[in-house]
Design a protein around this motif. Structure first.
Motif, mmCIF file in Angstrom:
data_model
loop_
_atom_site.group_PDB
_atom_site.id
_atom_site.type_symbol
_atom_site.label_atom_id
_atom_site.label_comp_id
_atom_site.label_asym_id
_atom_site.label_seq_id
_atom_site.Cartn_x
_atom_site.Cartn_y
_atom_site.Cartn_z
ATOM 1 N N GLN A 116 0.815 -1.217 0.000
ATOM 2 C CA GLN A 116 0.000 0.000 0.000
ATOM 3 C C GLN A 116 0.848 1.266 0.000
ATOM 4 O O GLN A 116 0.342 2.354 -0.251
ATOM 5 N N GLU A 126 -8.271 0.097 5.863
ATOM 6 C CA GLU A 126 -8.981 -0.325 7.071
ATOM 7 C C GLU A 126 -10.083 0.677 7.400
ATOM 8 O O GLU A 126 -9.825 1.863 7.606
ATOM 9 N N THR A 144 -5.462 -4.217 12.243
ATOM 10 C CA THR A 144 -5.998 -4.470 10.913
ATOM 11 C C THR A 144 -5.422 -5.764 10.346
ATOM 12 O O THR A 144 -4.308 -6.155 10.692
ATOM 13 N N SER A 145 -6.195 -6.386 9.486
ATOM 14 C CA SER A 145 -5.710 -7.573 8.776
ATOM 15 C C SER A 145 -5.580 -7.283 7.285
ATOM 16 O O SER A 145 -5.555 -8.200 6.467
ATOM 17 N N ARG A 146 -5.469 -6.012 6.935
ATOM 18 C CA ARG A 146 -5.508 -5.613 5.532
ATOM 19 C C ARG A 146 -4.165 -5.150 4.985
ATOM 20 O O ARG A 146 -4.088 -4.645 3.870
ATOM 21 N N GLN A 177 -0.883 -10.961 2.628
ATOM 22 C CA GLN A 177 -1.774 -10.230 3.518
ATOM 23 C C GLN A 177 -1.528 -10.683 4.952
ATOM 24 O O GLN A 177 -1.496 -11.875 5.247
ATOM 25 N N SER A 182 -1.895 -9.643 9.415
ATOM 26 C CA SER A 182 -2.498 -8.842 10.477
ATOM 27 C C SER A 182 -1.421 -7.938 11.074
ATOM 28 O O SER A 182 -0.253 -8.330 11.167
#
Length: 368
Positions: free
Chosen positions: A212, A248, A264-266, A273, A275
């Motif tokens: 990201q 998130e 978050t797990s995103r 992916q 956590s």
């Protein structure tokens, strides 16, 4: 201040085009290379079954006696997690250290031989290092250099060396910890699944390894004006900006008993992916972060690592001192529950906020 949606090109990607990008965020196995190894103490730790296995493996080598220290070190590496050998820094921070415990620590030690006391089969040597766990603590001890693992080891146990040491606590004070070493050498982390045979990724994940964050130039300098602006961005704004960037939607309100500020797990790290639990430190502490900035006895790090997350993230609006990084690293490498961690200091925070358009534009100071 409204947090914009993250640009489309930095959304999470589930598929990667190169083999290097397919590296999984999974804890690799530990390998130990001995410089010094106390065979009797190692065998006592390993127990009868593992010791017999090591002797059998050494017996198959061309020189069983020379091979035994290395085979015992390999058995010790495999058994570390089941033996409950915790990291010294974590034990100190948790105030859970007592005489008789077996702990491990990786520090820069100063080694010194005392040749005036040499005797047949006895070559005394000493070591000392400083552990920064909020207040500096000296870590000291002595060992018999006659128990070195090979003829090349003496050069590795002289002067100042960064090594991994496993030892028993023999003396404990507020400013000094004495250890009786069982193993001194190199601790490596090996990923057997790496087809290319290159070095395995370490426990520290860098912001540039987060998909990201792929559109952010982490090599770009942060100006002095931007650095000052970062100190004025509210912590809640930073938290919501990071949550929006990783995708998130659920951002909790702050409360006193929290273990982390965001869970978050995103997050996509190293192609997978995962956590992640985040601890944010904003303008409420507008200076370089040390252990004491993280609660009594640094207990905010301890609470962060109780979260059921694969990646633990520490963010701050200013510099993060090496002692804090070292403590995060010690927790992450605890063989009882190994994890990954990420450090985002004020400079990287500024780059991310600038990328999102959240860095207030501050007029340059007029020349004198």
């Amino acid at each position: 201040m409204t947090v914009p949606s993250p640009p489309q090109h930095c959304q999470a990607q589930k598929f990667w085009s190169t083999s290097a990008e397919r590296i999984m965020l999974s804890m690799v196995r530990i390998a130990l290379e001995p410089y010094f190894l106390h065979q009797d103490q190692v065998q006592s730790l390993l127990g009868k079954q593992r010791t017999e296995s090591a002797w059998a493996r050494a017996a198959r080598r061309s020189d069983p006696e020379a091979a035994l220290p290395y085979v015992l070190a390999a058995e010790l590496a495999e058994a570390l997690s089941s033996l409950g050998v915790g990291e010294l820094a974590r034990r100190v921070l948790e105030q859970d250290l007592r005489v008789g415990q077996v702990v491990g620590t990786e520090l820069e030690f100063a080694f010194q031989r005392d040749r005036d006391r040499d005797a047949p089969g006895f070559k005394p040597a000493s070591f000392t290092a400083v552990l920064d766990a909020g207040d500096p603590v000296r870590v000291t001890g002595t060992f018999n250099a006659a128990r070195i693992a090979s003829s090349s080891a003496p050069g590795s146990l002289s002067g100042h060396r960064q090594v991994y040491l496993i030892g028993t606590v023999t003396n404990l004070g507020a400013e000094r910890i004495e250890l009786r070493p069982i193993f001194i050498g190199i601790r490596s982390f090996v990923d057997d699944d790496l087809a290319a045979g290159g070095p395995a990724p370490g426990a520290r994940v860098y912001p540039s390894e987060i998909s990201q964050f792929s559109g952010i130039d982490f090599a770009s300098p942060l100006t002095e004006v931007e650095g000052e602006a970062v100190l004025r961005v509210p912590e809640d704004t930073v938290k919501r900006a990071f949550a929006g960037l990783v995708g998130e939607s659920y951002v909790p309100k702050d409360w006193g008993g929290e273990r982390s500020d965001l869970y978050t797990s995103r997050v996509f790290a190293r192609g997978r992916q995962v956590s992640a639990a985040w601890l944010f430190k904003g303008p409420g502490f507008p200076r370089a972060m040390d252990i004491k900035a993280l609660g009594k006895n640094g207990d905010q790090i301890d609470r962060l690592f109780t979260e059921p997350a694969e990646l633990l993230v520490l963010q701050h609006c200013h510099q993060i001192k090496p002692s804090v990084v070292g403590m995060m690293d010690a927790y992450a490498h605890d063989v009882r529950h190994p994890r990954f961690y990420m450090i985002i200091d004020g400079a990287d925070t500024g780059r991310i906020l600038r990328f999102l358009g959240l860095l207030p534009v501050t007029p340059a100071r007029p020349p004198l």
